[in-house]
Design a protein around this motif. Structure first.
Motif, PDB file in Angstrom:
ATOM      1  N   GLU A 157     -23.779 -12.907 -12.661  1.00  0.00           N
ATOM      2  CA  GLU A 157     -24.376 -11.819 -13.434  1.00  0.00           C
ATOM      3  C   GLU A 157     -25.783 -11.548 -12.901  1.00  0.00           C
ATOM      4  OE1 GLU A 157     -23.592 -11.413 -17.686  1.00  0.00           O
ATOM      5  OE2 GLU A 157     -25.761 -11.368 -17.953  1.00  0.00           O
ATOM      6  N   ALA A 213     -22.454  -3.149 -17.107  1.00  0.00           N
ATOM      7  CA  ALA A 213     -22.400  -3.050 -18.570  1.00  0.00           C
ATOM      8  C   ALA A 213     -23.067  -1.735 -18.984  1.00  0.00           C
ATOM      9  CB  ALA A 213     -23.133  -4.237 -19.185  1.00  0.00           C
ATOM     10  N   THR A 245     -23.685  -0.550 -25.525  1.00  0.00           N
ATOM     11  CA  THR A 245     -22.273  -0.666 -25.889  1.00  0.00           C
ATOM     12  C   THR A 245     -21.784  -2.056 -25.478  1.00  0.00           C
ATOM     13  OG1 THR A 245     -21.228  -0.055 -23.793  1.00  0.00           O
ATOM     14  CG2 THR A 245     -22.006   1.757 -25.177  1.00  0.00           C
ATOM     15  N   ASP A 246     -20.543  -2.378 -25.846  1.00  0.00           N
ATOM     16  CA  ASP A 246     -19.979  -3.650 -25.381  1.00  0.00           C
ATOM     17  C   ASP A 246     -18.990  -3.409 -24.242  1.00  0.00           C
ATOM     18  OD1 ASP A 246     -17.979  -2.377 -26.692  1.00  0.00           O
ATOM     19  OD2 ASP A 246     -17.531  -4.010 -28.112  1.00  0.00           O
ATOM     20  N   GLN A 247     -19.139  -2.271 -23.573  1.00  0.00           N
ATOM     21  CA  GLN A 247     -18.186  -1.922 -22.523  1.00  0.00           C
ATOM     22  C   GLN A 247     -18.808  -2.040 -21.134  1.00  0.00           C
ATOM     23  OE1 GLN A 247     -15.574   1.445 -23.372  1.00  0.00           O
ATOM     24  NE2 GLN A 247     -16.729   1.741 -25.256  1.00  0.00           N
ATOM     25  N   ALA A 248     -17.934  -2.157 -20.147  1.00  0.00           N
ATOM     26  CA  ALA A 248     -18.384  -2.203 -18.755  1.00  0.00           C
ATOM     27  C   ALA A 248     -17.491  -1.283 -17.928  1.00  0.00           C
ATOM     28  CB  ALA A 248     -18.312  -3.623 -18.213  1.00  0.00           C
ATOM     29  N   TYR A 263     -23.805   7.574 -21.781  1.00  0.00           N
ATOM     30  CA  TYR A 263     -25.107   6.935 -21.548  1.00  0.00           C
ATOM     31  C   TYR A 263     -25.922   7.728 -20.528  1.00  0.00           C
ATOM     32  CZ  TYR A 263     -28.462   3.841 -19.347  1.00  0.00           C
ATOM     33  OH  TYR A 263     -29.609   3.341 -18.788  1.00  0.00           O
TER      34      TYR A 263
END
Ligand code: FES
Length: 346
Positions: A107, A146, A150-153, A182
């Motif tokens: 990461e 990411a 949000t909790d999305q990627a 975004y």
């Protein structure tokens, strides 16, 4: 003078870890020192457990017995990481998943440096990654970014090359899409961004024959990265790019491609637009621009990045032409649906 070499360990699941290998150090020793547990058993060139495929670079294969690695396998590029010492930077395909090697995509954190609207449907973004010195990737690979807030990627391929300080990407703007929302509504230069990677087995191999590149929409991105790499490592082999999009609004960076055509020896490109109302010269799909001549009667390496129907259409078209390319590397992506991608190389 001997120097350390960078070795890219590309796992079955597409995760890639880069390790540094000191002069005289075997790849296996360097991997374990970096806590990347590639498959090993004897560590002595006897069992063949560590046998991997070298995709790029040169090395001293070390000592081993025929039961571990035959002459034919060695001639085909297979190698034994427990014995080999690099003589250049290497890319190795490791026959294991990253999880089994007790590693994972790293990461990283970055700062959003710029957002550029290329058209109504396509945006270019650049990132300044915090650990730039330690961050490496192969031209053609991607990362999972990411979406802030949000909790999305979503996954995006680099358009840049590792030698460039800033990382750059192409993003397709899709109504209702998380990253699209975004970038069009909230994003500001300086925003903090996290991503994981690099990922993917879709990367440029050493060029020994003509190359045909096929891009569908923002599938152009990894091919731009590969082109930029070729600028830095030119070869005599010609390269042709076919760039297909759905509508005129999706057609971006033609000036960039024209610049490559003017400055990169052997590079040519053509483009087409599926929309019958398009003003483009070629209307339809990339398959309409592919014949046996474009494919050099099969003596070519094909790199394709586009949505799943395009990959299938190209496969069917190749079958219909009766042409089997010397190698066919592809990456399918489903824009704005998920971070899942399917990559393959054959
Ligand atoms: Fe046995 Fe490399 S671990 S040959």
């Amino acid at each position: 003078m001997s120097t350390s070499h960078s070795v890219a360990l590309n796992f079955e699941d597409g995760v890639t870890r880069f390790i540094g290998c000191r002069p005289g150090e075997t790849v296996a020793d360097a991997a374990y020192a970096a806590r990347v547990n590639i498959p090993l058993d004897c560590r002595d060139g006897a069992c063949g457990t560590c046998k991997s495929l070298c995709e790029s670079g040169s090395y001293d294969g070390g000592d081993y017995i025929d039961e571990a690695l035959t002459d034919d396998e060695a001639a085909a590029g297979y190698c034994l990481p427990c014995q080999m010492t690099p003589e250049s930077d290497l890319v190795l395909r490791i026959p294991a998943t990253s999880a089994s090697a007790r590693t994972a995509p790293a990461e990283h954190t970055a700062k959003l440096a710029s957002i550029e609207r290329y058209s109504a449907t396509t945006v270019g973004i650049t990132l300044d990654v915090d650990d730039r010195e330690a961050f490496a990737f192969l031209p053609g690979q991607y990362v999972n970014i990411a979406v802030p807030g949000t909790d999305q990627a979503r996954s995006y391929s680099f358009t840049s090359v590792p030698e460039q300080e800033r990382l750059s990407f192409l993003v397709k703007i899709t109504p209702g899409g998380a990253m699209s929302g975004y970038l069009t509504e909230r994003a500001r230069p300086g925003d903090r961004i996290t991503f994981t990677g690099p990922l993917g087995s879709f990367f440029l191999r050493p060029r020994t024959r003509p190359t045909l590149m096929l891009a569908g929409g923002t599938g152009l991105a990894p091919l731009l990265s590969m082109l930029e790499r070729v600028v830095r490592a030119p070869s005599d082999s010609p390269m042709h790019l076919l760039y297909g999009v759905t509508t005129d609004e999706d057609l971006v960076l033609l000036d960039t491609l024209r610049d490559y055509e003017a400055t990169l020896p052997g590079f040519t490109f053509d483009h087409c637009v599926a929309d019958p109302a398009s003003t483009a010269l070629n209307k339809g799909y990339v398959t309409g621009l592919m014949d046996a001549g474009t494919l050099n009667d099969g003596d070519c390496d094909v790199y394709l990045c586009g949505p799943p129907p395009m990959v299938e259409a190209v496969r069917t078209h190749l079958h219909g032409l009766g042409v089997t390319p010397a190698s066919f590397h592809y990456e399918k992506f489903a824009p704005a649906v998920s971070a899942d991608r399917e990559k393959a190389a054959a």
